[in-house]
Scaffold this active site. Structure first.
Site, PDB file in Angstrom:
ATOM      1  N   HIS A  24       0.892  -1.334  -0.031  1.00  0.00           N
ATOM      2  CA  HIS A  24      -0.011   0.041   0.027  1.00  0.00           C
ATOM      3  C   HIS A  24       0.712   1.311   0.089  1.00  0.00           C
ATOM      4  O   HIS A  24       0.569   2.190   0.630  1.00  0.00           O
ATOM      5  CB  HIS A  24      -0.976   0.075   1.028  1.00  0.00           C
ATOM      6  CG  HIS A  24      -0.631  -0.021   2.801  1.00  0.00           C
ATOM      7  ND1 HIS A  24       0.390   0.593   3.133  1.00  0.00           N
ATOM      8  CD2 HIS A  24      -1.185  -0.787   3.515  1.00  0.00           C
ATOM      9  CE1 HIS A  24       0.506   0.164   4.286  1.00  0.00           C
ATOM     10  NE2 HIS A  24      -0.526  -0.662   4.660  1.00  0.00           N
ATOM     11  N   HIS A  78      -6.585  -8.987  13.938  1.00  0.00           N
ATOM     12  CA  HIS A  78      -6.604  -7.789  13.240  1.00  0.00           C
ATOM     13  C   HIS A  78      -7.455  -7.805  11.988  1.00  0.00           C
ATOM     14  O   HIS A  78      -7.200  -8.916  11.165  1.00  0.00           O
ATOM     15  CB  HIS A  78      -5.272  -7.312  12.917  1.00  0.00           C
ATOM     16  CG  HIS A  78      -4.861  -6.075  12.394  1.00  0.00           C
ATOM     17  ND1 HIS A  78      -5.792  -5.153  12.187  1.00  0.00           N
ATOM     18  CD2 HIS A  78      -3.749  -5.823  11.691  1.00  0.00           C
ATOM     19  CE1 HIS A  78      -5.348  -4.223  11.648  1.00  0.00           C
ATOM     20  NE2 HIS A  78      -4.160  -4.326  11.101  1.00  0.00           N
ATOM     21  N   GLU A  80      -7.255  -5.862   9.094  1.00  0.00           N
ATOM     22  CA  GLU A  80      -6.554  -5.067   7.918  1.00  0.00           C
ATOM     23  C   GLU A  80      -6.521  -6.328   6.870  1.00  0.00           C
ATOM     24  O   GLU A  80      -6.303  -7.399   7.158  1.00  0.00           O
ATOM     25  CB  GLU A  80      -5.244  -4.565   8.118  1.00  0.00           C
ATOM     26  CG  GLU A  80      -4.857  -3.620   6.827  1.00  0.00           C
ATOM     27  CD  GLU A  80      -3.701  -2.646   7.344  1.00  0.00           C
ATOM     28  OE1 GLU A  80      -3.184  -2.752   8.243  1.00  0.00           O
ATOM     29  OE2 GLU A  80      -3.637  -1.905   6.155  1.00  0.00           O
ATOM     30  N   ASP A  82      -4.703  -7.637   4.537  1.00  0.00           N
ATOM     31  CA  ASP A  82      -3.558  -8.234   4.469  1.00  0.00           C
ATOM     32  C   ASP A  82      -3.688  -9.437   5.310  1.00  0.00           C
ATOM     33  O   ASP A  82      -2.989 -10.685   5.308  1.00  0.00           O
ATOM     34  CB  ASP A  82      -2.300  -7.723   4.549  1.00  0.00           C
ATOM     35  CG  ASP A  82      -2.030  -6.671   5.913  1.00  0.00           C
ATOM     36  OD1 ASP A  82      -2.849  -6.286   6.312  1.00  0.00           O
ATOM     37  OD2 ASP A  82      -0.742  -6.571   6.367  1.00  0.00           O
ATOM     38  N   HIS A 145      -2.432  -2.493  15.066  1.00  0.00           N
ATOM     39  CA  HIS A 145      -2.108  -1.289  14.129  1.00  0.00           C
ATOM     40  C   HIS A 145      -3.167  -0.497  13.829  1.00  0.00           C
ATOM     41  O   HIS A 145      -3.327   0.634  13.534  1.00  0.00           O
ATOM     42  CB  HIS A 145      -1.473  -1.751  13.209  1.00  0.00           C
ATOM     43  CG  HIS A 145      -1.354  -1.058  11.741  1.00  0.00           C
ATOM     44  ND1 HIS A 145      -1.685  -1.321  10.680  1.00  0.00           N
ATOM     45  CD2 HIS A 145      -0.806   0.396  11.460  1.00  0.00           C
ATOM     46  CE1 HIS A 145      -1.562  -0.570   9.788  1.00  0.00           C
ATOM     47  NE2 HIS A 145      -1.024   0.329  10.488  1.00  0.00           N
ATOM     48  N   ASP A 164       0.395  -7.137  13.738  1.00  0.00           N
ATOM     49  CA  ASP A 164       1.350  -6.499  13.331  1.00  0.00           C
ATOM     50  C   ASP A 164       2.463  -6.089  14.143  1.00  0.00           C
ATOM     51  O   ASP A 164       3.431  -5.739  13.771  1.00  0.00           O
ATOM     52  CB  ASP A 164       0.622  -5.127  12.898  1.00  0.00           C
ATOM     53  CG  ASP A 164      -0.200  -5.262  11.536  1.00  0.00           C
ATOM     54  OD1 ASP A 164       0.385  -6.079  10.935  1.00  0.00           O
ATOM     55  OD2 ASP A 164      -1.047  -4.406  11.345  1.00  0.00           O
ATOM     56  N   TYR A 196      10.317  -1.244   9.114  1.00  0.00           N
ATOM     57  CA  TYR A 196       8.839  -1.609   9.328  1.00  0.00           C
ATOM     58  C   TYR A 196       8.266  -0.583  10.727  1.00  0.00           C
ATOM     59  O   TYR A 196       7.035  -0.165  10.539  1.00  0.00           O
ATOM     60  CB  TYR A 196       8.733  -3.144  10.089  1.00  0.00           C
ATOM     61  CG  TYR A 196       7.118  -3.695  10.230  1.00  0.00           C
ATOM     62  CD1 TYR A 196       6.736  -4.263   9.346  1.00  0.00           C
ATOM     63  CD2 TYR A 196       6.637  -3.481  11.627  1.00  0.00           C
ATOM     64  CE1 TYR A 196       5.318  -4.855   9.580  1.00  0.00           C
ATOM     65  CE2 TYR A 196       5.456  -4.015  12.002  1.00  0.00           C
ATOM     66  CZ  TYR A 196       4.843  -4.801  10.738  1.00  0.00           C
ATOM     67  OH  TYR A 196       3.606  -5.441  11.095  1.00  0.00           O
ATOM     68  N   HIS A 229       3.834 -10.923  10.204  1.00  0.00           N
ATOM     69  CA  HIS A 229       4.528 -10.583   9.183  1.00  0.00           C
ATOM     70  C   HIS A 229       6.041 -10.785   9.639  1.00  0.00           C
ATOM     71  O   HIS A 229       6.382 -10.690  10.692  1.00  0.00           O
ATOM     72  CB  HIS A 229       4.582  -9.006   8.808  1.00  0.00           C
ATOM     73  CG  HIS A 229       3.245  -8.470   8.177  1.00  0.00           C
ATOM     74  ND1 HIS A 229       2.811  -8.823   6.974  1.00  0.00           N
ATOM     75  CD2 HIS A 229       2.461  -7.631   8.818  1.00  0.00           C
ATOM     76  CE1 HIS A 229       1.604  -8.367   7.003  1.00  0.00           C
ATOM     77  NE2 HIS A 229       1.479  -7.488   8.001  1.00  0.00           N
TER      78      HIS A 229
END
Ligand code: FEO
Length: 403
Positions: A24, A78, A80, A82, A145, A164, A196, A229
């Site tokens: 993104h 989470h 989001e 991803d 996040h 995250d 990150y 991640h």
């Protein structure tokens, strides 16, 4: 990549995205991973989904360990995309499963999916879920996040599934920090952590500190941290220390000169200024914005104690790439850095003033007045730039000594 065992009965079942280079808008030269985890216990439990494009890989990994229809609990740490965009595919295979998430998570899921047929239970900090021989403990981490975010702690395994938090964008065949260090290097891992943190978590330093303290107060002993991640931390002390340091303002005693230029005149100023900084014995890095991804420039700014931002004046305002950089930086709410401005102008100024004001609004320590030059830096301007760099280097050293 095939499933990887973290602890007896706990497996990584995620996917490696070797090809992603634009996350993104944030450059990911090392790729990334979408990690999710499966616990084989009395009640089979999946922690997080993955990005939709990779859900088939995750389902294949799950299927190699257990029939997906036997999944009883799905923890959504989470929402989001991803992590959660593949969720509907999991629910399709495990329609009887109960989803656990925060109230904000439930509200967010309702914006992405038709959740009317889903069984959702909302949880908050301190709630637990027994899945057989294990107890899951939920810890809300709003803004780490997104507002919905939470972490899940598996008490019996001393394992924190941190979504995250503590992540890095690294695609690798190694799943663990020590394996990655042995294969690549600790420097590369540390750089990925800085990158990150700078681009994703910089605004949330005070929340990070609070949450790490809260984990300590709750007595949650941590033997391993598994983010959504990058590599999994078998040495959690290292990443916790890095996060506390970064949240507390850690930076290197050096400077970065970040600029853009139309006809190489602001560029010449940047080099004179860098020479002045170096002459005071301070390390300096020079970054031209249109030659450098925005996220890399941000990481370099975050690593250094001092930054000087240079821009030509175009149409009485900032050069667009510098405006873009400052807008991105403002949103990241940087702290504990000293910064100043320089630039060129033709018939009317504006860029140095605007940059200085923008830096002040961010609450940074501002080094002023900035330095400017009319059209092109003359020999006298070159001397002024050198002096400006020297004085800035002195201020950076002085400011750095406070940390
Ligand atoms: Fe990796 Fe906030 O998503």
């Amino acid at each position: 990549m095939r499933p990887e065992k973290l602890k007896e009965g706990v497996f990584w079942v995620g996917a490696v995205d070797w090809a992603i280079r634009d996350f993104h808008g944030y450059v990911t030269p090392r790729g990334s991973t979408y990690n999710n985890y499966l616990i084989l216990d009395r009640d089979v439990t999946l922690l997080d989904a993955v990005k939709y494009d990779f859900i088939d890989i995750s389902i294949r990994n799950i299927r190699s360990l257990v029939e997906p229809g036997l999944i009883k609990n799905i923890i959504v740490n989470h929402i989001e995309p991803d992590h959660a965009s593949g969720l509907a595919e999991i629910v399709r295979l495990a329609p009887e499963a109960t989803i656990y998430c925060t109230e904000k998570g439930r509200q967010g899921l309702a914006r992405f999916f038709d959740i009317s047929p889903w069984r959702i239970k909302t949880v908050k900090t301190g709630d637990t879920l027994n899945i057989g021989s294990r107890n899951l403990f939920f810890l809300e981490t709003p803004m780490l996040h997104w507002p919905d975010s939470m972490m899940t702690y598996i008490r019996e395994d001393k394992l924190l599934i941190s979504q995250d938090g503590f992540g890095q964008h690294i695609a690798s065949s190694q799943r663990f920090d020590d394996e990655f260090i042995a294969c690549a290097s600790e420097t590369e891992l540390d750089d990925a952590v800085w990158d990150y943190y700078a681009n994703i978590l910089m605004p949330f330093g005070s929340i990070i500190k609070q949450k790490i303290e809260e984990i300590g107060k709750l007595g949650l002993e941590i033997d391993m941290i598994a983010p959504d991640h990058g590599v999994i931390w078998r040495n959690p002390k290292k990443i916790i220390r890095m996060y506390l340091d970064m949240a507390g303002g850690k930076a290197e005693e050096r400077a970065v000169v970040i600029y853009d230029t139309m006809w190489q005149n602001t560029g010449k100023m940047a080099l004179h200024i860098a020479e002045g900084i170096r002459s005071e014995g301070l390390d300096v890095k020079v970054i031209k914005l249109r030659a450098t991804p925005l996220s890399v420039a941000i990481k370099e700014l975050w690593k250094a104690r001092g930054a000087l931002i240079g821009s030509p004046t175009l149409n009485n305002t900032l050069f667009p790439s510098v405006g873009e950089f400052l807008t991105y930086l403002k949103g990241l709410r940087p702290k504990y850095r000293i910064a100043g401005a320089f630039g060129t102008f033709g018939w009317a100024g504006g860029a140095v003033k605007e940059t200085t004001e923008a830096l002040k609004k961010m609450g940074l320590e501002v080094f002023e007045p900035g330095v400017d030059a009319h059209y092109r830096p003359s020999a006298e301007d070159a001397v002024r730039c050198m002096d400006f760099g020297r004085e800035f280097a002195k201020r950076v050293k002085e400011y750095h000594s406070k940390f």
